[in-house]
Write a protein that holds these residues in place. Structure first.
Motif, PDB file in Angstrom:
ATOM      1  N   ALA A  54      28.407  45.874  44.552  1.00  0.00           N
ATOM      2  CA  ALA A  54      29.505  46.001  44.068  1.00  0.00           C
ATOM      3  C   ALA A  54      30.010  47.446  44.465  1.00  0.00           C
ATOM      4  O   ALA A  54      31.387  47.553  44.630  1.00  0.00           O
ATOM      5  CB  ALA A  54      29.648  45.891  42.656  1.00  0.00           C
ATOM      6  N   THR A  55      29.326  48.519  44.538  1.00  0.00           N
ATOM      7  CA  THR A  55      29.600  49.842  44.838  1.00  0.00           C
ATOM      8  C   THR A  55      30.087  49.717  46.402  1.00  0.00           C
ATOM      9  O   THR A  55      31.151  50.186  46.820  1.00  0.00           O
ATOM     10  CB  THR A  55      28.649  50.823  44.836  1.00  0.00           C
ATOM     11  N   THR A  98      38.634  37.930  46.253  1.00  0.00           N
ATOM     12  CA  THR A  98      37.332  37.601  46.735  1.00  0.00           C
ATOM     13  C   THR A  98      35.935  37.914  46.293  1.00  0.00           C
ATOM     14  O   THR A  98      34.856  37.392  46.200  1.00  0.00           O
ATOM     15  CB  THR A  98      37.053  38.366  48.300  1.00  0.00           C
ATOM     16  N   ALA A  99      36.075  39.204  45.407  1.00  0.00           N
ATOM     17  CA  ALA A  99      34.824  39.503  44.730  1.00  0.00           C
ATOM     18  C   ALA A  99      34.863  38.700  43.714  1.00  0.00           C
ATOM     19  O   ALA A  99      33.527  38.012  43.099  1.00  0.00           O
ATOM     20  CB  ALA A  99      35.173  40.988  44.142  1.00  0.00           C
ATOM     21  N   GLY A 100      35.877  38.006  42.982  1.00  0.00           N
ATOM     22  CA  GLY A 100      35.736  36.973  41.869  1.00  0.00           C
ATOM     23  C   GLY A 100      34.906  35.900  42.423  1.00  0.00           C
ATOM     24  O   GLY A 100      34.171  35.051  41.828  1.00  0.00           O
ATOM     25  N   THR A 101      35.429  35.612  43.772  1.00  0.00           N
ATOM     26  CA  THR A 101      34.686  34.197  44.393  1.00  0.00           C
ATOM     27  C   THR A 101      33.299  34.622  44.440  1.00  0.00           C
ATOM     28  O   THR A 101      32.296  33.441  44.407  1.00  0.00           O
ATOM     29  CB  THR A 101      35.344  33.852  45.692  1.00  0.00           C
ATOM     30  N   LEU A 102      32.704  35.506  45.145  1.00  0.00           N
ATOM     31  CA  LEU A 102      31.510  36.083  44.925  1.00  0.00           C
ATOM     32  C   LEU A 102      30.496  35.883  44.028  1.00  0.00           C
ATOM     33  O   LEU A 102      29.534  35.381  43.981  1.00  0.00           O
ATOM     34  CB  LEU A 102      31.536  37.216  45.859  1.00  0.00           C
ATOM     35  N   ALA A 103      31.347  36.459  42.935  1.00  0.00           N
ATOM     36  CA  ALA A 103      30.705  36.451  41.587  1.00  0.00           C
ATOM     37  C   ALA A 103      30.402  34.894  41.237  1.00  0.00           C
ATOM     38  O   ALA A 103      29.231  34.621  40.733  1.00  0.00           O
ATOM     39  CB  ALA A 103      31.464  37.330  40.477  1.00  0.00           C
ATOM     40  N   LEU A 104      31.464  34.107  41.331  1.00  0.00           N
ATOM     41  CA  LEU A 104      31.283  32.582  41.160  1.00  0.00           C
ATOM     42  C   LEU A 104      30.072  31.950  41.689  1.00  0.00           C
ATOM     43  O   LEU A 104      29.379  31.120  41.328  1.00  0.00           O
ATOM     44  CB  LEU A 104      32.553  31.845  40.828  1.00  0.00           C
ATOM     45  N   SER A 132      31.987  43.374  37.036  1.00  0.00           N
ATOM     46  CA  SER A 132      32.224  44.469  36.088  1.00  0.00           C
ATOM     47  C   SER A 132      32.185  45.874  37.037  1.00  0.00           C
ATOM     48  O   SER A 132      33.098  46.666  36.769  1.00  0.00           O
ATOM     49  CB  SER A 132      31.219  44.433  34.740  1.00  0.00           C
ATOM     50  N   TRP A 133      31.364  46.069  37.671  1.00  0.00           N
ATOM     51  CA  TRP A 133      30.988  47.205  38.295  1.00  0.00           C
ATOM     52  C   TRP A 133      31.943  47.354  39.641  1.00  0.00           C
ATOM     53  O   TRP A 133      32.416  48.569  39.933  1.00  0.00           O
ATOM     54  CB  TRP A 133      29.569  47.474  38.808  1.00  0.00           C
ATOM     55  N   TYR A 134      32.119  46.180  40.295  1.00  0.00           N
ATOM     56  CA  TYR A 134      33.321  46.113  41.164  1.00  0.00           C
ATOM     57  C   TYR A 134      34.448  46.444  40.884  1.00  0.00           C
ATOM     58  O   TYR A 134      35.253  47.380  41.211  1.00  0.00           O
ATOM     59  CB  TYR A 134      33.344  44.536  41.976  1.00  0.00           C
ATOM     60  N   LEU A 135      34.975  46.018  39.624  1.00  0.00           N
ATOM     61  CA  LEU A 135      36.380  46.438  38.993  1.00  0.00           C
ATOM     62  C   LEU A 135      36.375  47.997  38.573  1.00  0.00           C
ATOM     63  O   LEU A 135      37.281  48.765  38.551  1.00  0.00           O
ATOM     64  CB  LEU A 135      36.630  45.558  37.964  1.00  0.00           C
ATOM     65  N   ALA A 136      35.336  48.309  38.165  1.00  0.00           N
ATOM     66  CA  ALA A 136      35.301  49.712  37.472  1.00  0.00           C
ATOM     67  C   ALA A 136      35.111  50.658  38.845  1.00  0.00           C
ATOM     68  O   ALA A 136      36.356  51.753  38.630  1.00  0.00           O
ATOM     69  CB  ALA A 136      33.815  49.770  36.688  1.00  0.00           C
TER      70      ALA A 136
END
Length: 764
Positions: free
Chosen positions: A70-71, A81-87, A149-153
């Motif tokens: 995520a960092t 794209t991050a949401g897709t990866l998380a799912l 969570s960490w990606y968005l933070a």
């Protein structure tokens, strides 16, 4: 004192309405720290599960990998794209979980029924620890919320960053796995992350801290309220049996768990009667997962559909009829049950281990019939049974806590060093426990792993300790075993008729042998148990205790109960294995312990599916529980207190309350002029409440004259009001007043104020 917001070139600051300023970099670090605390809160719950079932190293490696990914990706990919990866990560994780749980890959890819079923069960109260593949489930659950969570933070989207973590924590609250302190910590961290983000984005003032504190308290209360969500809808409904602190009440408080306590007492009351062609232990619960201080029954119950699983082999069947003599939340059966019959079976559920139990408590007089297989292998057959265990058996009945000590493993190896077969190991362990440990109900529960404490430190215990320790020792040796609760045969009152009391509550071990199935072993010494049982029942009869006998048993002398005494320690064939290992032998169901042995007790938190004696509770464990409750209550109380204080400050409640009290109470007296002025201000506030406030441009004398002209004749102002005004003007504009005059002003206002109190005013 006033402060100013200052700014320097290229450095935004946030005003704190106090001396000095704080850089937005500090606020950002605080917000990121709060997101990490939120993540740690639900990861700690998952760690508590992997400590029991294994996989802690994999869990922490996975969490660390997600944080690193995520960092790195926070500045490289878009949020969508991050949401897709998380799912995708979540999908792959749960696909692995389902395939490990026995769902075919094709079903995983084409259907969602299994996922929905497990999710609904968890969200309605099924603890994760009861899931068959709990360790794999945690590995499938963790990646998505941690990464997102960490990606968005890292991208500065603090408000959104708490959503995945908050949902993860909330889900674990619904399952009952997240405790109060974890929930509280995670919730406060989530609010802190949002607050930090707002301070960074808007340059908000610290003066808004009172509002944040109110929100903290409200959200904490709301987050904890989700624990009222009902548990499994398909689970049995139970009435709490017995008084508080008894075994029955403890059992009812934890339906799917079997606890371990310290000192226990036993109830002599009759629970049920059995008519059977042969004696047996009457099984009520089977448990496969050991946490270190309790047993858990994994898997979900199913509705009884007319048939239970057959054992690999048997030497016939036995039919028994069980009649409840009091309310029972259990269905005692002789192992291994094949079929049930009777009206009560229409509302019966069956565990994953084929142990039945009623959906609602059996009432006195309810009865049902059971057909059970007689698993009666010869010791020679068990010696050559081999180790070709089914995957279903090795996957679920070899579990030990992840933090089991090397000393426990080494001691177990020493005890079984002379045995080459699983049967030999079982007999060696059983004989060692019987010969090296005494029998006593008055013990203290050891801290940490109970099996380790009993094997390495304790000198005596009762059935719960013996059975728990033997089960774990066998598992350390690679021999599948499970912990079982129920009752011994009870008192034989006629040919084939048995009266079973709370005194007969017991726990023992079942060991799996390929080609034969589950075979019963009892490591608890039998000799001293009979003495305890006889003394307790004799005492109850002498004291005239109710419900300790049936019509058939009250005239049967206690001595008529069979008691084979202490079983032989070893077989004369020098194999350390006794022919009496026959689990259904009429004099020894498990290699030396008679199923009729009347004194087999159960700890007050032993069996969720049994009902028996009374719990005295262990002082040490009670103290630990009280301390834990005190910490949780103190933390919650502190949050609520801060919230109330902040809410009072936000609404100016304290100032208004002080002014209201000041109308009716002058306070401590001081300098006369000050008291005279204060008396007039009290009078002014009293009239403002009763008539109208004084206008800014209105002098005190003009205000009182205006008030006097607007009052009705019967409500004319007290003559003393003029004196209070005079004293005020002299103290403010003239040469001052004396002590007597100030006291006179105070007394006049006191009388006026008290006469206008709702109750006092009507009584005057």
């Amino acid at each position: 004192m006033s402060t100013k917001s200052s700014s320097h070139a290229g450095d935004r600051t946030v005003s704190l309405n106090a001396e000095g300023t704080v850089s937005t970099d500090v606020v950002r670090l605080l917000a990121l720290g709060c997101v990490l605390v939120l993540t740690a809160s639900y990861v700690s719950v998952l760690y508590g599960i992997t400590k029991v079932v294994g996989g802690s190293g994999s869990l922490f490696a996975l969490v660390g990998l997600m944080l690193l990914a995520a960092t790195v990706l926070a500045r490289l990919i878009r949020p969508r794209t991050a949401g897709t990866l998380a799912l995708t990560a979540a999908g792959l994780g749960f696909a692995y979980y389902l395939t490990s749980a026995g769902v075919e890959l094709g079903v995983v890819l084409t259907g969602t029924n299994a996922i929905v079923s497990d999710t609904v069960a968890l969200a309605t109260g099924l603890p994760v620890l009861r899931m068959v593949q709990a360790g794999i489930w945690t590995l499938g659950f963790a990646p998505a919320p941690v990464f997102l969570s960490w990606y968005l933070a890292v991208r500065g989207r603090y408000g959104l960053s708490v959503v995945p973590g908050g949902l993860a924590l909330g889900f674990l609250v619904l399952t009952g796995d997240a405790g109060t302190l974890v929930t509280l910590t995670g919730t406060l961290a989530a609010v802190g992350a949002v607050a930090g983000g707002e301070l960074e984005r808007r340059g908000g003032s610290i003066a808004q801290a009172d509002l944040l504190a109110v929100l903290f308290a409200v959200i904490v209360v709301l987050s904890l309220s989700v624990t009222i969500v009902p548990g499994e809808p398909t689970g049995p409904t139970h009435l709490v049996q017995g008084e508080s602190g008894t075994l029955e009440a403890t059992i009812d408080s934890a339906p799917q768990r079997s606890g371990i306590s310290g000192q226990v007492d036993l109830s002599p009351e009759v629970r049920f009667t059995v008519e059977s062609d042969r004696p047996s232990y009457w099984r009520t619960g089977v448990y496969d997962r050991f946490t270190g201080d309790e047993w858990v029954r994994t898997g979900q119950d199913r509705r009884y559909d007319g048939r239970l699983a057959d054992p690999p082999s048997s030497s016939g069947t036995v039919r028994q009829t069980v009649t409840a003599e009091t309310e029972l939340g259990i269905m005692p059966v002789a192992p291994q049950p094949l079929a049930l019959d009777g009206d009560v079976t229409r509302a019966t559920t069956v565990s994953r281990h084929d142990q039945p139990r009623p959906e609602t408590p059996l009432q006195e007089g309810d009865s049902y019939a059971v057909e059970s297989a007689v698993v009666d292998p010869e010791p020679d057959a068990l010696r050559i049974a081999g180790t070709s265990y089914p995957d279903e058996v090795t996957d679920h009945y070899l579990q030990t806590p992840e933090d089991t000590s090397s000393e426990f493993r080494e001691r177990t190896d020493e005890i079984t060093a002379g045995s080459d077969t699983p049967h030999g190991k079982a007999v060696a362990i059983r004989d060692h426990l019987r010969s090296s440990k005494g029998y006593s109900l008055d013990v203290s529960q050891p801290a940490g792993n109970v099996a380790e404490g009993f094997l390495l430190e304790m000198d005596e215990g009762y059935c719960v300790y013996f059975a728990t320790t033997m089960t774990q020792m066998l598992r350390e040796e690679g021999v599948p075993a499970r912990y079982v609760t129920g009752y011994t045969t009870g008192q034989q009152v006629d040919n084939g008729e048995y009266v079973v009391r709370g005194l007969d509550a017991h726990s023992w071990v079942e060991v799996y042998f390929p080609g034969h199935g589950w075979v019963q072993f009892d490591p608890t010494p039998g000799g001293s148990r009979a003495d305890v049982h006889t003394d307790r029942l004799q005492e109850a009869r002498e004291n005239g205790t109710e419900d300790v006998d049936t019509e058939d048993s009250e005239d049967v002398p206690i001595g008529d109960e069979s008691d084979p005494g202490e079983p032989p320690a070893s077989d004369p064939d020098d194999s350390n294995e006794s022919p009496s290992d026959d689990p259904t032998d009429e004099t020894d169901p498990d290699d030396g312990t008679d199923p009729d042995d009347p004194d087999n007790e159960t700890d007050p938190s032993t069996s969720d599916e049994g009902t028996g004696g009374e719990a005295a509770g262990d002082d040490d464990s009670l103290t630990d529980r009280l301390v834990a409750i005190g910490y949780e209550t103190g933390a919650l109380g502190l949050v609520l207190l801060v919230g109330l204080a902040a809410g009072a400050r936000r609404t100016d409640a304290t100032t208004r309350l002080g002014r209201a009290i000041g109308i009716y109470w002058h306070g401590f007296r001081g300098e006369p002029d000050r008291d005279a002025r204060r008396a007039f201000h009290r009078l002014e506030r009293l009239f403002a409440r009763q008539y109208r406030p004084r206008r800014p441009s209105e002098s005190p004398r003009a205000y009182l004259q205006a008030v006097s002209t607007t009052t009705a004749a019967e409500e004319s102002l007290d003559p003393g009001v003029e004196r209070v005004l005079e004293y005020y003007e002299r103290a403010t504009y003239g040469d001052g007043v004396g002590r007597a005059e100030a006291d006179d002003a105070i007394e006049i206002v006191d009388d006026l104020a008290r006469s206008r109190l709702p109750v006092v005013g009507r009584l005057r």
